[in-house]
Design a protein around this motif. Structure first.
Motif, PDB file in Angstrom:
ATOM      1  N   LEU A   5      40.221  45.664  46.454  1.00 23.48           N
ATOM      2  CA  LEU A   5      40.102  45.224  45.069  1.00 23.48           C
ATOM      3  C   LEU A   5      39.507  43.826  44.995  1.00 23.48           C
ATOM      4  O   LEU A   5      38.638  43.547  44.191  1.00 23.48           O
ATOM      5  N   ASN A   6      39.979  42.927  45.849  1.00 26.12           N
ATOM      6  CA  ASN A   6      39.416  41.579  45.955  1.00 26.12           C
ATOM      7  C   ASN A   6      39.721  41.052  47.354  1.00 26.12           C
ATOM      8  O   ASN A   6      40.054  41.834  48.237  1.00 26.12           O
ATOM      9  N   ASP A   7      39.614  39.758  47.555  1.00 26.26           N
ATOM     10  CA  ASP A   7      39.791  39.187  48.889  1.00 26.26           C
ATOM     11  C   ASP A   7      41.188  39.401  49.458  1.00 26.26           C
ATOM     12  O   ASP A   7      41.359  39.418  50.666  1.00 26.26           O
ATOM     13  N   ARG A   8      42.189  39.552  48.611  1.00 23.84           N
ATOM     14  CA  ARG A   8      43.574  39.632  49.079  1.00 23.84           C
ATOM     15  C   ARG A   8      44.273  40.934  48.770  1.00 23.84           C
ATOM     16  O   ARG A   8      45.393  41.152  49.219  1.00 23.84           O
ATOM     17  N   VAL A   9      43.661  41.819  47.991  1.00 25.21           N
ATOM     18  CA  VAL A   9      44.371  43.011  47.521  1.00 25.21           C
ATOM     19  C   VAL A   9      43.609  44.283  47.885  1.00 25.21           C
ATOM     20  O   VAL A   9      42.415  44.398  47.634  1.00 25.21           O
ATOM     21  N   TYR A  10      44.341  45.229  48.467  1.00 21.20           N
ATOM     22  CA  TYR A  10      43.830  46.575  48.721  1.00 21.20           C
ATOM     23  C   TYR A  10      44.690  47.544  47.930  1.00 21.20           C
ATOM     24  O   TYR A  10      45.915  47.435  47.926  1.00 21.20           O
ATOM     25  N   TYR A  33      47.784  51.448  37.499  1.00 21.90           N
ATOM     26  CA  TYR A  33      49.188  51.832  37.346  1.00 21.90           C
ATOM     27  C   TYR A  33      49.588  52.899  38.352  1.00 21.90           C
ATOM     28  O   TYR A  33      48.806  53.792  38.674  1.00 21.90           O
ATOM     29  N   GLU A  34      50.828  52.779  38.837  1.00 19.34           N
ATOM     30  CA  GLU A  34      51.513  53.839  39.572  1.00 19.34           C
ATOM     31  C   GLU A  34      52.649  54.280  38.670  1.00 19.34           C
ATOM     32  O   GLU A  34      53.645  53.579  38.535  1.00 19.34           O
ATOM     33  N   GLY A  35      52.481  55.419  38.044  1.00 14.21           N
ATOM     34  CA  GLY A  35      53.468  55.864  37.058  1.00 14.21           C
ATOM     35  C   GLY A  35      53.444  54.920  35.869  1.00 14.21           C
ATOM     36  O   GLY A  35      52.404  54.665  35.289  1.00 14.21           O
ATOM     37  N   GLN A  36      54.589  54.348  35.515  1.00 12.84           N
ATOM     38  CA  GLN A  36      54.677  53.416  34.390  1.00 12.84           C
ATOM     39  C   GLN A  36      54.473  51.964  34.800  1.00 12.84           C
ATOM     40  O   GLN A  36      54.325  51.090  33.957  1.00 12.84           O
ATOM     41  N   GLU A  37      54.457  51.694  36.105  1.00 12.95           N
ATOM     42  CA  GLU A  37      54.395  50.322  36.609  1.00 12.95           C
ATOM     43  C   GLU A  37      52.959  49.873  36.860  1.00 12.95           C
ATOM     44  O   GLU A  37      52.209  50.564  37.541  1.00 12.95           O
ATOM     45  N   GLN A  38      52.608  48.719  36.326  1.00 12.53           N
ATOM     46  CA  GLN A  38      51.311  48.125  36.634  1.00 12.53           C
ATOM     47  C   GLN A  38      51.398  47.515  38.032  1.00 12.53           C
ATOM     48  O   GLN A  38      52.296  46.733  38.319  1.00 12.53           O
ATOM     49  N   VAL A  39      50.466  47.872  38.907  1.00 14.13           N
ATOM     50  CA  VAL A  39      50.517  47.380  40.281  1.00 14.13           C
ATOM     51  C   VAL A  39      49.410  46.383  40.595  1.00 14.13           C
ATOM     52  O   VAL A  39      49.517  45.633  41.562  1.00 14.13           O
ATOM     53  N   ALA A  40      48.350  46.365  39.791  1.00 16.70           N
ATOM     54  CA  ALA A  40      47.254  45.414  40.037  1.00 16.70           C
ATOM     55  C   ALA A  40      46.395  45.303  38.793  1.00 16.70           C
ATOM     56  O   ALA A  40      46.436  46.161  37.906  1.00 16.70           O
ATOM     57  N   LYS A  41      45.620  44.228  38.758  1.00 15.68           N
ATOM     58  CA  LYS A  41      44.630  44.075  37.702  1.00 15.68           C
ATOM     59  C   LYS A  41      43.396  43.427  38.302  1.00 15.68           C
ATOM     60  O   LYS A  41      43.457  42.742  39.320  1.00 15.68           O
ATOM     61  N   SER A  42      42.281  43.670  37.667  1.00 13.19           N
ATOM     62  CA  SER A  42      41.000  43.191  38.179  1.00 13.19           C
ATOM     63  C   SER A  42      40.726  41.768  37.718  1.00 13.19           C
ATOM     64  O   SER A  42      41.507  41.172  36.984  1.00 13.19           O
ATOM     65  N   LYS A  43      39.568  41.283  38.134  1.00 13.37           N
ATOM     66  CA  LYS A  43      39.098  39.992  37.626  1.00 13.37           C
ATOM     67  C   LYS A  43      38.783  40.120  36.141  1.00 13.37           C
ATOM     68  O   LYS A  43      38.779  41.218  35.584  1.00 13.37           O
ATOM     69  N   ARG A  44      38.498  39.018  35.503  1.00  9.65           N
ATOM     70  CA  ARG A  44      38.196  39.001  34.074  1.00  9.65           C
ATOM     71  C   ARG A  44      36.721  39.337  33.861  1.00  9.65           C
ATOM     72  O   ARG A  44      35.855  38.897  34.597  1.00  9.65           O
ATOM     73  N   PHE A  45      36.453  40.149  32.827  1.00 10.99           N
ATOM     74  CA  PHE A  45      35.089  40.513  32.454  1.00 10.99           C
ATOM     75  C   PHE A  45      34.810  40.037  31.040  1.00 10.99           C
ATOM     76  O   PHE A  45      35.729  39.909  30.226  1.00 10.99           O
ATOM     77  N   ASP A  46      33.538  39.805  30.737  1.00 11.60           N
ATOM     78  CA  ASP A  46      33.151  39.352  29.403  1.00 11.60           C
ATOM     79  C   ASP A  46      32.999  40.498  28.416  1.00 11.60           C
ATOM     80  O   ASP A  46      33.179  40.306  27.213  1.00 11.60           O
TER      81      ASP A  46
END
Length: 62
Positions: A5-10, A33-46
């Motif tokens: 996903l980024n330098d630190r997250v797979y 999301y895994e089920g109801q839980e958010q597990v990651a988010k991406s960088k910000r986009f315009d």
């Protein structure tokens, strides 16, 4: 299958149940999301188109 996903997250894409392009306070982000839980988010986009293009590129690695 793990995707970088980024330098630190797979992400383990086998466990991701949904992905959501979301308008948040600081811009647009893709949330994972895994089920109801958010597990990651991406960088910000315009804009949504940039987020969709990034997500398509990420998914093409699978």
């Amino acid at each position: 299958m793990f995707v970088k996903l980024n330098d630190r997250v797979y992400l383990n894409m086998a466990k991701i149940t949904r992905m959501k392009i979301d308008h948040v306070e600081d811009g647009i982000r893709v949330r994972f999301y895994e089920g109801q839980e958010q597990v990651a988010k991406s960088k910000r986009f315009d804009d949504v188109q940039a987020a969709e293009a990034w997500l398509q590129e990420l998914l093409s690695k699978i």
